[in-house]
Design a protein around this motif. Sequence first.
Motif, mmCIF file in Angstrom:
data_model
loop_
_atom_site.group_PDB
_atom_site.id
_atom_site.type_symbol
_atom_site.label_atom_id
_atom_site.label_comp_id
_atom_site.label_asym_id
_atom_site.label_seq_id
_atom_site.Cartn_x
_atom_site.Cartn_y
_atom_site.Cartn_z
ATOM 1 N N ASP A 112 -27.657 42.083 29.084
ATOM 2 C CA ASP A 112 -26.847 42.905 28.187
ATOM 3 C C ASP A 112 -25.754 43.616 28.981
ATOM 4 O O ASP A 112 -24.566 43.579 28.605
ATOM 5 C CB ASP A 112 -27.770 43.914 27.486
ATOM 6 N N ALA A 113 -26.112 44.238 30.083
ATOM 7 C CA ALA A 113 -25.151 44.972 30.903
ATOM 8 C C ALA A 113 -24.097 44.059 31.516
ATOM 9 O O ALA A 113 -22.959 44.487 31.737
ATOM 10 C CB ALA A 113 -25.884 45.737 32.006
ATOM 11 N N TYR A 114 -24.482 42.804 31.778
ATOM 12 C CA TYR A 114 -23.543 41.868 32.394
ATOM 13 C C TYR A 114 -22.624 41.192 31.378
ATOM 14 O O TYR A 114 -21.919 40.249 31.704
ATOM 15 C CB TYR A 114 -24.286 40.830 33.223
ATOM 16 N N GLY A 115 -22.646 41.662 30.136
ATOM 17 C CA GLY A 115 -21.638 41.244 29.166
ATOM 18 C C GLY A 115 -21.991 40.098 28.259
ATOM 19 O O GLY A 115 -21.100 39.522 27.623
ATOM 20 N N CYS A 116 -23.265 39.732 28.158
ATOM 21 C CA CYS A 116 -23.643 38.679 27.213
ATOM 22 C C CYS A 116 -23.462 39.174 25.786
ATOM 23 O O CYS A 116 -23.830 40.308 25.452
ATOM 24 C CB CYS A 116 -25.101 38.257 27.430
ATOM 25 N N ASP A 117 -22.895 38.324 24.936
ATOM 26 C CA ASP A 117 -22.736 38.675 23.525
ATOM 27 C C ASP A 117 -24.057 38.562 22.781
ATOM 28 O O ASP A 117 -24.347 39.352 21.885
ATOM 29 C CB ASP A 117 -21.697 37.750 22.860
ATOM 30 N N VAL A 118 -24.840 37.550 23.157
ATOM 31 C CA VAL A 118 -26.138 37.294 22.530
ATOM 32 C C VAL A 118 -27.152 37.033 23.629
ATOM 33 O O VAL A 118 -26.874 36.301 24.579
ATOM 34 C CB VAL A 118 -26.080 36.075 21.578
ATOM 35 N N VAL A 119 -28.331 37.649 23.510
ATOM 36 C CA VAL A 119 -29.436 37.343 24.414
ATOM 37 C C VAL A 119 -30.574 36.780 23.577
ATOM 38 O O VAL A 119 -31.072 37.441 22.659
ATOM 39 C CB VAL A 119 -29.925 38.588 25.189
ATOM 40 N N LEU A 120 -30.953 35.541 23.871
ATOM 41 C CA LEU A 120 -32.050 34.870 23.174
ATOM 42 C C LEU A 120 -33.322 35.055 23.985
ATOM 43 O O LEU A 120 -33.348 34.768 25.187
ATOM 44 C CB LEU A 120 -31.740 33.383 23.004
ATOM 45 N N ILE A 121 -34.372 35.544 23.338
ATOM 46 C CA ILE A 121 -35.639 35.828 24.015
ATOM 47 C C ILE A 121 -36.692 34.880 23.456
ATOM 48 O O ILE A 121 -37.129 35.027 22.314
ATOM 49 C CB ILE A 121 -36.072 37.289 23.778
ATOM 50 N N GLU A 122 -37.062 33.895 24.242
ATOM 51 C CA GLU A 122 -38.053 32.918 23.790
ATOM 52 C C GLU A 122 -39.428 33.284 24.331
ATOM 53 O O GLU A 122 -39.628 33.377 25.542
ATOM 54 C CB GLU A 122 -37.680 31.510 24.255
ATOM 55 N N THR A 123 -40.388 33.482 23.445
ATOM 56 C CA THR A 123 -41.721 33.887 23.873
ATOM 57 C C THR A 123 -42.520 32.694 24.369
ATOM 58 O O THR A 123 -42.146 31.533 24.186
ATOM 59 C CB THR A 123 -42.507 34.565 22.739
ATOM 60 N N VAL A 124 -43.671 33.006 24.956
ATOM 61 C CA VAL A 124 -44.528 31.973 25.522
ATOM 62 C C VAL A 124 -45.146 31.092 24.435
ATOM 63 O O VAL A 124 -45.587 29.980 24.702
ATOM 64 C CB VAL A 124 -45.629 32.628 26.383
#
Length: 303
Positions: A121-133
């Motif tokens: 987020d801090a490095y400027g990503c517009d979207v962060v996708l979080i894929e669970t196990v």
Amino acid sequence: MRGAARAITCIENDYPERNQILKELFPHTGRARLIGITGSPGAGKSSLVDCLIGYLRSLEMKIGVVAVDPTSPFTGGALLGDRVRMQNHALDKGVFIRSMGTRGSLGGLSANTRDAVRVLDAYGCDVVLIETVGVGQSELDVMSIADTTAVVLNPGGGDSVQAFKAGIMEIADLFVINKADLPGTEKLQIEVEQMLDLAKHDAPWRPPIVKTVSTSGQGMADLWQQIDRHQQFLHESGEADARRSRHLQEEVLDIVRDRLFQRLQAGIQSGRHAEALERVASRAEDPYSAAERIILQWWGQKS
């Protein structure tokens, strides 16, 4: 993104500068859309994420991915196979993919997932996708990080009622029926609709159902449209700020709990509470009384 990679490595390995990095990054966070992708193993989450990355890159968005893989309880290692399925974007400078092992965490995420997401987020990503196990019926930690959570199902994946037990229905902001070219898709959709009629009939947001085929890219535009619609609902209803506030409050309590446990454990390992533990082992005292005494002793020392 080399800096982001080094920062996440520092966080994962608990280097001395870990906390200082996170403190300095925090004011620069809160801008990215955080999208959780969860569901049972084999539902096609990684392939779906791979396709969604391609679609979002066509919209010129900068994408971060945190993909969590199970860690072996025997060797402590993790295959990190999610990254293998996303090789199409390995050389794309607008995509950052980080695989993480669970390292004993039981909530479907790694203990450091939240911090890795914060770095991206801090490095400027517009979207962060979080894929669970890959959730069963208790791995629901993604709901404490993501703004929008998509639960991935697939036809022939077993009794759909089983999938909705113990919180799975509650965490879903939308359902994705992946592998929708297989027989049983319509039946699964009807079953999900029936469950929603029971569980969400008076809710302000009814999770939509999106059908996708990740092998061909079918349904990605519709999936993103529904995610975007949910984000609009969150902002218009005020739930976006409320949800992120809850997440931050939960994070503070998690940090406090972990720090207290670490200090208490250090005291036990140093032999500070050996007498109390020995009394329980010899059945001279019950575990509850011993635990209360340890807490009072520890608290008195700290106060």
